[in-house]
Scaffold this motif. Structure first.
Motif, PDB file in Angstrom:
ATOM      1  N   LYS A  24      -5.730  10.885   1.099  1.00 32.98           N
ATOM      2  CA  LYS A  24      -6.134  10.441   2.121  1.00 32.98           C
ATOM      3  C   LYS A  24      -4.748  10.077   3.269  1.00 32.98           C
ATOM      4  N   GLU A  25      -3.781   9.922   2.934  1.00 40.11           N
ATOM      5  CA  GLU A  25      -2.637   9.744   3.586  1.00 40.11           C
ATOM      6  C   GLU A  25      -1.985   9.377   3.721  1.00 40.11           C
ATOM      7  N   LEU A  75       0.476  10.629   1.760  1.00 40.80           N
ATOM      8  CA  LEU A  75       1.872   9.836   0.900  1.00 40.80           C
ATOM      9  C   LEU A  75       2.486  10.351   0.153  1.00 40.80           C
ATOM     10  N   LYS A  85       0.524  -0.896  -0.057  1.00 42.41           N
ATOM     11  CA  LYS A  85      -0.090  -0.237   0.150  1.00 42.41           C
ATOM     12  C   LYS A  85       1.016   1.184   0.177  1.00 42.41           C
ATOM     13  N   GLU A  86       1.673   1.545   0.471  1.00 43.46           N
ATOM     14  CA  GLU A  86       2.605   2.654   1.221  1.00 43.46           C
ATOM     15  C   GLU A  86       3.371   2.874  -0.071  1.00 43.46           C
ATOM     16  N   MET A 123      -7.334   8.216  -2.526  1.00 44.41           N
ATOM     17  CA  MET A 123      -6.127   7.504  -1.247  1.00 44.41           C
ATOM     18  C   MET A 123      -4.879   8.046  -0.595  1.00 44.41           C
TER      19      MET A 123
END
Lengths: 678, 330, 205
Positions: C106-107, C109, C65-66, C103
């Motif tokens: 949101k994260e 990143l 994910k990251e 996403m």
């Protein structure tokens, strides 16, 4: 009380049923609760289909005088015959045995053991009610005509024809092109051994052409099939060749003198020309040419006749007055081996076919390699002279793609490897194969892949995004650039090449659905003919007496097509040897007094078993063609059609048993008269 | 009676692509079509809104669809809205399609619309690109009949860009890989149309803002190819394509040391010229890369038909294109 | 009688399921990817992406994910839809790229990706839309470029001036009449989106 003495046998099927259904409970319940419905004995057993299980039934029939048997086990598809045969051995008419499924319909689709057990009881109860109304039936015996019709003269049809003809039985081989040979006649080399395709095919063509048991009907098409297994009546249109075969020597002078050059989209795949009077290729069987009426100057403009003028025979073999002939003959069985069409690569514009000159289809490339092809076997660009220095071969063109054909075309990997090898061998050019997966699963195929790797052919794992002539970087000018992600590197690459070969998908013949309709068989959604069973009955169809072989059933290479041709022939020979065939007596029949002649059922029958008697104005069913599917029974608005073994009374009784005798829904109720038709 | 369509100009046509708007409005009466602008329409969100938040992005677009369906524009069962901007065209048709495919999305969007007193039933508005209307509703023959000054002598690279033919959310009106309608339209106007192989490639979109390097390379590829074909002009049908190719042409030349000078014109501008409308009403002069030199090439005589290069004696036959194809000058 | 499962950990397909659920418009087909590379080969900005779309999908499958949300790939998507029309498995690739952008925001990143400015461009753009109902090129250009590209802003300003001179850029933003209606709609949509799992809008349900 039922007048019948019924035995109920509940199978554990190892743990397949017993893990989910309390089989002992079901048997116990049947013996206790269904006594007044006629059940005199109910047993459970680990494997009813085993010899010991069958003997159990046989012993009960003999010792307890059973008149009906219900087996609760797997699907009738699997073991109906087993238990019917067991009953027959014990002297009970096999159609007085009913197999109900408590595996596919109960244990495999439920998890709640109590509910599943209850449902199994209901299913058994339905079987008991139904079997009570069964009638003893006798199979229908139909004689088998010893002749066989084979449609399609490619390698599969040729193989089937030779197997049957060599066994001493007559064969009609019908081919719509002027010569037999099919796609295999267009190829140069065959994988994985690189045999010359013509060298291994033409001896078989010659054998078929001269075989005393083979009636070869080329330039002909089947128009109609009537009748049923054992005695089909086939109507064939033999198109006018405008050449008298009884006189023609096949000398070829007519072709030489014909002034019209026609682009040959069939045999030369659009890469070469033929004349208006032509023989598709040198080794054609039969050797007689055919006049292509559309392109013939005489037929179009009323003048020319050069072919006739120069024809050296007496009388002249060229006959402009010839007419189509309609032939009719009887056969007992039919094998369809109608082959495939090549995917139209123009449907993928980003690959540039028909726009970029040096993009070729796989079939064009076969012709390019072929010594008898338009370039005499020289691999050159569209200009006809330049040898390519780099060649890109693209796999899966129109295959494995939901936008076109979702299936794998089976032959393209090996074909592309073969192309790579031929390019290397004949030109020394650099070759790139672009693939998603390399599929070389059969004998000596992967070894061939190894060999091509050793040849130095490059492999790029990635489905090609586009082929373009729009140069972007130095070195790309004047080239075709193949843009692709090399998925093993995770990088986009642009590879300039001189020639692109598209390994195009194999597709069903464009008229496959009409052909299927003519012969009363089924096509898949893709258009391939459907076999009776994908594993256990691959060359039979759901229609008795009609078999399929080769690529018409799905994409297939030469070895597999030959194997299927031989397999279909073996099935047919088995039939012929039996001289007659016992057909299952599950049939629809018409109660003539009730038929209103509305003809609703006429076009519904998938097996062409229904015809209309115009004199009596009622519909009739041919019992030998009928497969007992029940479509017409359900469709008839007057209730005039009834199915043996599937009568309304039997089906309603089974439903009644299923619904009303359910154990937990209270006291057992008496049959409601309203449910049972008079 | 002229055919009526709802008209959704989109933000670009208000200002940046004013030439497109002016020329579209100018040619409409000649083609016997009438544009009825949607009342108080809002931005479609371009490619940006959806990158931040889904439901507001859909609701934003759906407000326009709701207005269109309420406005009863073109009569019949389905209102037709024409969007000249490719991004607007895509967003409007996509929201309609995805609302049809995903009932939960449709329900949520409608709950949001209700907060503004609106609602939208998926499938009730058909969104069409201006080019589609021109070539399919009006038709090439009707257009040919209106041509008064054929644009002879002008070599045109027809450029479609991405979104009008891909992915075709309400059904594509031309091939997504190798469209031909603009080619045929330009041929109808009398121009010489080159077989522009990159005609459906990307102009770089918003990459000019995010990574100029990436965008300039994409723009360069298009200019390079048009230059190779000696095109006098590239014809577009999208404000974003026009802006990128026109506004960044100088940046490309600076970055790569090239000397491209290819004016980027809207197809409606050339239609107007061919119909004999005054250039002043067609928004000429707004382009950064001056089009005067190209327009001066327009002659009164059709150029001589290019001789087909005779294939050599050994040459193999070339497969035919599928029906409906246009033979290009090569 | 379910056989015992081995020790807990994140389910292997959890991240992929999350992406699928957050992609609007029916079936995204992400789970059908056969890694053929048609998308990566077709992508105009493919050469500049840290991972090709295909590679990114493999990473999604592997639950990375990251790394996925830190990649510049979604931000370099130009929305040309080539991948989507060519994909043999009919995967909604362009829509999935938008999902990954959301996403990543949101994260938080994306700030570590080489396209760190991209979300701010989108956010600046939508600010104008939220406040006026229309986009505003001059405002967008000045605000975004002064913040992120002060060094090249002068050159950009040159082009902006050109736009103004050619009459191709407004000096003041336009506001639609129904801005309050639009804002009510957008506010309601944001609220519903938050209730409905923030980004989930009708993927595999």
């Amino acid at each position: 009380m039922s007048p019948e003495r019924i035995g109920v046998y509940v199978c554990h099927c190892g743990s397949n049923i017993a893990a989910t259904v309390d089989v002992e409970e079901v048997a116990l319940w049947a013996s206790e609760e269904l006594g007044d419905r006629g059940v005199v004995v109910a047993r459970d057993y680990q494997f009813m289909c085993s010899s010991l299980g069958q003997e159990l039934i046989e012993a009960d029939i003999k010792e307890q005088g059973l008149t009906r048997v219900v087996v609760a086990a797997c699907s009738p598809h699997l073991h109906e015959r087993t238990f019917r045969t067991a009953c027959k051995r014990a002297g009970l008419n096999p159609f007085l045995c009913e197999l109900v499924s408590i595996r596919e319909q109960v244990s495999w689709v439920h998890t709640d053991r109590a509910a599943a057990t209850e449902k199994a009881m209901a299913v058994v109860s339905g079987g008991v009610e139904r079997v009570t109304l069964h009638q003893p039936l006798e199979p229908l015996h139909v004689p088998i005509h010893p002749a066989t019709l084979i449609v399609g003269g490619g390698i599969a049809g040729i193989q089937a024809a030779l197997e049957i003809a060599d066994s001493g039985y007559p064969v009609y081989l019908v081919e719509r092109e002027p010569s037999i040979g099919g796609h295999m006649a267009q190829f140069d080399k065959t994988f994985p051994t690189l045999d010359c395709s013509a060298c291994i095919l033409t001896p078989k063509m010659v054998d078929v052409g001269g075989h005393p048991n083979v009636t070869l009907l080329t330039w002909s098409e089947v128009e109609r099939v009537d009748g049923y297994v054992g005695s089909f009546t086939v109507t064939v249109r033999k198109k006018a060749r405008y050449v008298d075969e009884s006189v023609c020597t096949g000398c070829g002078i007519c072709t030489e003198k014909c002034p019209v050059r026609v682009l040959d989209n069939t045999y030369e795949a659009g890469l070469g020309y033929r004349k208006a009077v032509y023989r598709p290729f040198a080794q054609a069987v039969p050797k007689y040419p055919v006049i292509d009426r559309e392109n013939c100057t005489y037929f179009q403009r009323g003048k020319c006749k050069a072919c006739q003028l120069f024809c050296p025979t007496h009388p002249k073999a060229i006959d402009f007055e010839q007419k189509d002939e309609i032939l009719q003959f009887q056969v007992g069985n039919i094998i369809l081996a109608t082959g495939y069409d090549l995917f139209d690569c123009r449907r993928i514009p980003q690959y540039g076919y028909a726009r970029l000159a040096n993009v070729f289809t796989s079939l064009e490339f076969e012709r390019l390699c072929n010594a008898a092809g338009p370039t005499g076997g020289k691999i050159v660009l569209r200009d006809g002279v330049t040898e390519p220095a780099t060649v890109g071969i693209i796999h899966c063109v129109g295959s494995r793609d939901h936008n076109y054909n979702p299936y794998c075309s089976n032959i393209c990997c090996m074909q592309s490897l073969k192309f790579g090898h031929l390019v290397k061998e004949r030109t020394g050019a650099e070759v790139f194969n672009f693939y998603i997966d390399i599929r070389t699963a059969f004998k000596d195929y992967d070894e061939f892949y190894q060999r091509v790797l050793e040849d130095g052919v490059h492999f790029v794992r990635g489905r090609v995004a586009e082929v373009t002539d729009a140069a972007r970087l130095p070195g790309e000018e004047g080239k075709l650039i193949i843009q692709v992600e090399d998925t093993l590197l995770g990088k986009q690459r642009r590879i300039p090449v001189d020639m692109v070969v598209l390994s195009a998908a194999l597709q069903p013949r464009q008229d496959s659905t009409e052909v299927a309709y003519t012969f009363g068989i089924a096509c898949s959604a893709n258009g391939w003919f459907i076999e009776k069973h994908p594993k256990l009955d691959p060359v039979a169809t759901m229609t008795e007496g009609i078999f399929i072989a080769g690529a018409c059933q799905g994409p297939k290479d030469i070895p597999a097509s030959v194997a299927q041709g031989a397999a279909a022939a073996a099935r047919v020979l088995g039939r012929i040897h039996q001289k007659e065939l016992a057909l299952e007596p599950v049939r629809a029949s018409i109660i003539a007094e009730r038929c209103s002649g509305c003809r609703i059922c006429n076009n519904l029958c998938p097996f062409n078993a229904i015809s209309y008697d115009t004199a009596r104005m009622i519909t009739e069913i041919n019992p030998a063609l009928c497969q007992g599917c029940g479509t017409c029974v359900a469709a008839c608005p007057s209730g005039a059609i009834t199915g043996t073994q599937f009568s309304n009374e039997q089906v309603l009784a089974q439903l009644y048993g299923l619904l009303l005798l359910n154990v937990s829904s209270g006291p057992v109720q008496q049959p409601q008269p309203a449910l049972v038709p008079a | 009676m002229s055919a009526k369509y709802g008209y959704y100009p989109g933000c670009s046509l208000e200002r940046n692509a004013i030439a497109y708007h002016q020329s579209a409005v100018a040619v409409a009466p000649v083609l016997d079509i009438e544009f009825v602008e949607l009342d108080d329409w809002n931005c479609c969100g371009a490619t940006e809104y959806i990158a931040i938040d889904v439901l507001p992005a859909y609701a934003l677009v759906a407000r326009n669809l709701a207005i269109a369906s309420r406005q009863k524009l073109s009569g019949g069962n389905q209102n037709q809205v024409v969007a000249p901007c490719s991004a607007c065209f895509l967003n409007l048709s996509k929201v309609d399609k995805y609302m049809s495919d995903a009932p939960r999305l449709a329900a949520n969007v409608n709950t949001a619309l209700a907060a503004g007193g609106l609602s939208y039933k998926p499938g009730s508005v058909r969104v069409r690109h201006l080019l589609d209307i021109v070539v399919n509703d009006v038709g090439y023959d009707a257009i040919a009949a209106k041509v008064q000054k054929p644009l002879y002598g002008l070599r045109i690279a027809p450029y479609y860009g991405c979104l009008i033919v891909r992915p075709g959310f309400q059904g594509a009106f031309d091939d997504p890989e190798y469209p031909m309608s603009l080619d045929r339209l330009m041929g109808t106007l009398g121009t010489t149309v080159v077989d522009f192989p990159v005609k459906a490639h990307c102009c770089g979109g918003h990459m000019t803002q995010i990574s100029e390097q990436v965008a300039l390379e994409l723009i360069r590829q298009l200019l390079q190819n048009a230059a190779e074909y000696e095109a006098d002009a590239i014809v577009t049908l999208c404000p974003m394509c026009q802006l990128n190719l026109d506004g960044y042409q100088e940046a490309v030349n600076r970055h790569y040391g090239t000397k491209y000078h290819i004016p980027i014109l809207y197809f409606t501008q050339l239609m107007g010229l061919a119909f004999g409308l005054p250039a002043a009403t067609l928004g000429f002069g707004k382009e950064f890369v001056d089009a005067a030199a190209a327009l001066n090439k327009i002659g009164v005589q059709p150029p001589p038909k290019p001789k087909k290069e005779r294939a050599g004696k050994e040459a193999l036959p070339m497969p035919e294109m599928a029906a409906g194809g246009l033979s290009h000058e090569s | 009688m379910v056989a015992q499962r081995s020790a807990a950990g994140p389910a292997p397909g959890a991240f992929m399921d999350e992406v699928i659920a957050a992609t609007p418009g029916g079936a995204s087909h992400l789970e059908l990817c056969v890694q053929c590379g048609t998308c990566g080969g077709s992508c105009p900005s493919g050469p500049d992406m840290e991972h090709t779309p295909r590679h990114l999908f493999a990473m999604i499958r592997a639950g990375m994910k990251e790394e996925v949300l830190r990649s510049n790939t979604p931000w370099y998507c130009v929305s040309c839809y080539y991948c989507m029309v060519r994909c043999p498995q009919e995967i909604h690739i362009t829509d999935i790229m938008y999902t990954l952008k959301r996403m990543a925001i949101k994260e938080g990143l994306y700030r570590e990706s080489s396209a760190a400015d991209a979300p701010d461009f989108s956010e600046t753009f939508i600010d104008f839309v939220n406040n006026y109902g229309r986009s505003f090129e001059l405002g967008l250009a000045t605000r975004y470029h002064l913040r992120h590209h002060p060094l090249t802003a002068v050159r950009k300003a040159g082009m902006g001036l050109g736009m103004v001179r050619k009459g191709r850029m407004d000096l003041t933003p336009k506001r639609i009449n129904g801005i309050e209606q639009l804002q009510a709609i957008l506010a309601k949509a944001r609220e519903l989106g938050a209730e409905d799992g923030a980004i989930s809008q009708g993927g595999r349900q």
